[in-house]
Design a protein around this motif. Structure first.
Motif, PDB file in Angstrom:
ATOM      1  N   HIS A   1     -16.375  -2.123   9.672  1.00  0.00           N
ATOM      2  CA  HIS A   1     -15.946  -1.033  10.559  1.00  0.00           C
ATOM      3  C   HIS A   1     -17.078  -0.028  10.791  1.00  0.00           C
ATOM      4  O   HIS A   1     -17.860   0.281   9.876  1.00  0.00           O
ATOM      5  CB  HIS A   1     -14.759  -0.284   9.962  1.00  0.00           C
ATOM      6  CG  HIS A   1     -13.486  -1.070   9.950  1.00  0.00           C
ATOM      7  ND1 HIS A   1     -13.205  -1.999   8.976  1.00  0.00           N
ATOM      8  CD2 HIS A   1     -12.423  -1.080  10.808  1.00  0.00           C
ATOM      9  CE1 HIS A   1     -12.020  -2.542   9.218  1.00  0.00           C
ATOM     10  NE2 HIS A   1     -11.528  -1.997  10.314  1.00  0.00           N
ATOM     11  N   LEU A   2     -17.136   0.462  12.005  1.00  0.00           N
ATOM     12  CA  LEU A   2     -17.943   1.622  12.349  1.00  0.00           C
ATOM     13  C   LEU A   2     -17.016   2.826  12.256  1.00  0.00           C
ATOM     14  O   LEU A   2     -15.901   2.795  12.794  1.00  0.00           O
ATOM     15  CB  LEU A   2     -18.487   1.469  13.772  1.00  0.00           C
ATOM     16  CG  LEU A   2     -19.419   2.560  14.305  1.00  0.00           C
ATOM     17  CD1 LEU A   2     -20.714   2.589  13.503  1.00  0.00           C
ATOM     18  CD2 LEU A   2     -19.715   2.315  15.784  1.00  0.00           C
ATOM     19  N   CYS A   3     -17.453   3.867  11.548  1.00  0.00           N
ATOM     20  CA  CYS A   3     -16.550   4.985  11.230  1.00  0.00           C
ATOM     21  C   CYS A   3     -17.027   6.298  11.833  1.00  0.00           C
ATOM     22  O   CYS A   3     -18.233   6.513  12.004  1.00  0.00           O
ATOM     23  CB  CYS A   3     -16.429   5.147   9.714  1.00  0.00           C
ATOM     24  SG  CYS A   3     -15.839   3.670   8.849  1.00  0.00           S
ATOM     25  N   VAL A   4     -16.065   7.170  12.112  1.00  0.00           N
ATOM     26  CA  VAL A   4     -16.355   8.501  12.637  1.00  0.00           C
ATOM     27  C   VAL A   4     -15.480   9.511  11.907  1.00  0.00           C
ATOM     28  O   VAL A   4     -14.274   9.313  11.752  1.00  0.00           O
ATOM     29  CB  VAL A   4     -16.073   8.585  14.152  1.00  0.00           C
ATOM     30  CG1 VAL A   4     -16.398   9.989  14.676  1.00  0.00           C
ATOM     31  CG2 VAL A   4     -16.868   7.542  14.918  1.00  0.00           C
ATOM     32  N   MET A   5     -16.088  10.609  11.439  1.00  0.00           N
ATOM     33  CA  MET A   5     -15.331  11.662  10.783  1.00  0.00           C
ATOM     34  C   MET A   5     -14.468  12.422  11.778  1.00  0.00           C
ATOM     35  O   MET A   5     -14.934  12.812  12.843  1.00  0.00           O
ATOM     36  CB  MET A   5     -16.272  12.658  10.095  1.00  0.00           C
ATOM     37  CG  MET A   5     -16.934  12.129   8.833  1.00  0.00           C
ATOM     38  SD  MET A   5     -15.733  11.652   7.573  1.00  0.00           S
ATOM     39  CE  MET A   5     -14.805  13.167   7.378  1.00  0.00           C
ATOM     40  N   MET A   6     -13.201  12.602  11.421  1.00  0.00           N
ATOM     41  CA  MET A   6     -12.282  13.404  12.230  1.00  0.00           C
ATOM     42  C   MET A   6     -12.012  14.745  11.563  1.00  0.00           C
ATOM     43  O   MET A   6     -12.070  15.797  12.214  1.00  0.00           O
ATOM     44  CB  MET A   6     -10.980  12.645  12.446  1.00  0.00           C
ATOM     45  CG  MET A   6     -11.160  11.324  13.187  1.00  0.00           C
ATOM     46  SD  MET A   6      -9.594  10.459  13.499  1.00  0.00           S
ATOM     47  CE  MET A   6      -8.896  11.502  14.801  1.00  0.00           C
ATOM     48  N   GLU A   7     -11.731  14.713  10.262  1.00  0.00           N
ATOM     49  CA  GLU A   7     -11.507  15.937   9.482  1.00  0.00           C
ATOM     50  C   GLU A   7     -12.035  15.721   8.075  1.00  0.00           C
ATOM     51  O   GLU A   7     -12.007  14.603   7.546  1.00  0.00           O
ATOM     52  CB  GLU A   7     -10.010  16.280   9.415  1.00  0.00           C
ATOM     53  CG  GLU A   7      -9.376  16.628  10.740  1.00  0.00           C
ATOM     54  CD  GLU A   7      -7.888  16.926  10.599  1.00  0.00           C
ATOM     55  OE1 GLU A   7      -7.407  17.034   9.452  1.00  0.00           O
ATOM     56  OE2 GLU A   7      -7.210  17.018  11.637  1.00  0.00           O
TER      57      GLU A   7
END
Length: 249
Positions: A48-54
């Motif tokens: 997975h490629l991940c992105v911070m949301m909180e």
């Protein structure tokens, strides 16, 4: 479903139009982690490629046989930051472990295989995302160069040359072994940094050791085992490892 408004803020999705972002939505899921939870482990298949949301996620080197700690942090990521790009870089293994560093961490995960299928259907999406991934990688290494194990009173400076050629030859594994050895030694006078290519691509990975007023020593064809030997014999005991020294031509 992840909103288009959030996706528009994601650095690897910049320049995609609404129709393309809607297509990417189908590859996305939102996941929440609790404090201390490990999102993925060093050496694990990067799916997975991940992105911070909180919240905040810390990327760390795990010291084998020891519990992880903040001392092993390489970087900390907050809202909109992208990580897990090893999903698109062979051999597709995570190079660091990721831990939730706040009470809760909300993360957007984009499945690699789903994105690859999307790239096949729409090559423009693939081109734009991979171009943005390359920008993210460049930024991360610049940050590492500026902050890695910086000690203002350092008597020893070790530089791992991590240009593209060095990374391809295994410089990440060399850096991982070095960071473990520094952490285990407890030494506070050692500064680890990264730098570009020495112009000796055929001898990568290269590592330069500076100790006090001594002449710098450049090592060639390094790997994790050689790095550990150099650290224990040269850095800690003052014995230059001549067999590994870059030959002058």
């Amino acid at each position: 479903m992840i909103s288009l408004d959030f996706l528009k803020k994601v650095e690897v999705l910049k320049s995609l139009n609404d129709e393309q972002l809607t297509a990417v939505q189908g590859c996305c899921e939102e996941k929440v982690f609790q404090s201390g939870a490990r999102l993925f482990s060093e050496g694990e298949e990067a799916t997975h490629l991940c992105v911070m949301m909180e919240g905040q996620v810390d990327l760390r080197f795990d010291l084998h046989g020891q519990s992880t700690s903040d001392a092993n942090n390489i970087s900390s990521l907050t809202e909109s930051a992208t990580f897990g790009w090893s999903a698109f870089v062979p051999p597709n293994k995570y190079k660091l472990s990721a831990y939730c560093a706040t009470r809760n961490c909300k993360v957007l995960r984009m499945e690699r295989d789903c994105l690859l299928r999307l790239f096949e259907q729409d090559t423009e999406i693939g081109y734009r995302i991979m171009t943005n991934v390359n920008v993210v990688i460049a930024k991360r290494f610049q940050q590492l160069r500026n902050t890695a194990s910086d000690s203002p009173a350092a008597k020893v400076e070790i530089t791992v040359h991590m240009a593209t050629c060095g990374i391809a030859a295994g410089a990440r594994e060399v850096m991982g072994a070095l960071m473990e050895e520094v952490a285990q030694s407890g030494r506070k006078d050692i500064r680890v940094k990264t730098s570009g290519c020495l112009g000796k691509c055929a001898t990568e990975p290269n590592v330069t050791v500076n100790i006090g007023w001594e002449e710098p020593v450049i090592y060639q064809y390094m790997n994790s085992d050689k790095m550990r030997q150099v650290f224990r014999k040269h850095i800690l005991s003052g014995q230059v490892q001549s067999d590994f020294v870059l030959a002058e031509k």
